[in-house]
Design a protein around this motif. Structure first.
Motif, mmCIF file in Angstrom:
data_model
loop_
_atom_site.group_PDB
_atom_site.id
_atom_site.type_symbol
_atom_site.label_atom_id
_atom_site.label_comp_id
_atom_site.label_asym_id
_atom_site.label_seq_id
_atom_site.Cartn_x
_atom_site.Cartn_y
_atom_site.Cartn_z
ATOM 1 N N LEU A 1 43.623 16.629 22.943
ATOM 2 C CA LEU A 1 43.373 17.072 21.483
ATOM 3 C C LEU A 1 42.216 18.017 21.522
ATOM 4 C CD1 LEU A 1 43.517 16.566 18.338
ATOM 5 C CD2 LEU A 1 41.267 15.058 18.579
ATOM 6 N N MET B 1 47.312 19.912 14.794
ATOM 7 C CA MET B 1 47.565 18.439 14.747
ATOM 8 C C MET B 1 49.046 17.917 14.423
ATOM 9 S SD MET B 1 44.512 17.502 15.316
ATOM 10 C CE MET B 1 44.144 15.749 14.984
ATOM 11 N N ILE C 1 50.578 14.456 15.790
ATOM 12 C CA ILE C 1 49.512 13.538 15.495
ATOM 13 C C ILE C 1 49.682 13.001 14.039
ATOM 14 C CG2 ILE C 1 47.019 13.119 15.176
ATOM 15 C CD1 ILE C 1 46.636 15.299 17.945
ATOM 16 N N VAL D 1 48.813 12.526 11.082
ATOM 17 C CA VAL D 1 47.732 13.086 10.088
ATOM 18 C C VAL D 1 48.099 12.494 8.736
ATOM 19 C CG1 VAL D 1 47.206 15.383 8.737
ATOM 20 C CG2 VAL D 1 47.357 15.565 11.240
ATOM 21 N N PHE E 1 43.056 12.129 10.087
ATOM 22 C CA PHE E 1 44.255 11.719 11.010
ATOM 23 C C PHE E 1 43.825 10.424 11.550
ATOM 24 C CE2 PHE E 1 41.054 13.923 13.346
ATOM 25 C CZ PHE E 1 41.153 13.452 14.783
#
Length: 117
Positions: free
Chosen positions: A29, A85, A90, A92, A104
């Protein structure tokens, strides 16, 4: 008496189930290298510029998972961060709010935030 406590945050502990998987996810990330250093076998200290973030598998329980963001990661470009993201798949959980932040979840369900400050 003057307080011996400094007005700065040293580190924030994030409860994670699997320390190695969490290390890999957070390092990916943040685009930082993942090291094989796990103090006590259950901690991983993310390489951060200011306040530290420590992943900790010893404190993990479903009840300990952050239900509200305990901190936020900074960005200079909230739109680019949001797109990044989403493209990474991911979770979110909000749109960009007030042009400054969005929330998130990490793989363990911790609710976190990215903020343009």
């Amino acid at each position: 008496m003057k307080s011996p406590i400094q007005n700065e945050v040293g580190a924030i502990f994030v409860p994670v189930k699997d320390i190695e998987k969490a290390r890999d996810w957070y390092c990916d990330l943040l685009d930082v290298p993942a090291e094989d250093d796990f103090p006590g076998g259950h901690l991983y200290v993310l390489p951060m510029k200011h306040a530290g973030v420590v992943l900790d598998s010893k404190i993990y329980t479903e009840e300990a998972v952050f239900g509200a963001p305990a901190f936020h990661f900074n960005t200079e470009d909230i739109e680019a961060a949001y797109t990044y993201m989403k493209e990474k798949g991911i979770d979110v959980v909000s749109d960009i709010q007030f042009g400054h932040f969005f929330n998130f979840k990490d793989p363990d369900g911790n609710l976190l935030m990215i903020c343009k400050c």
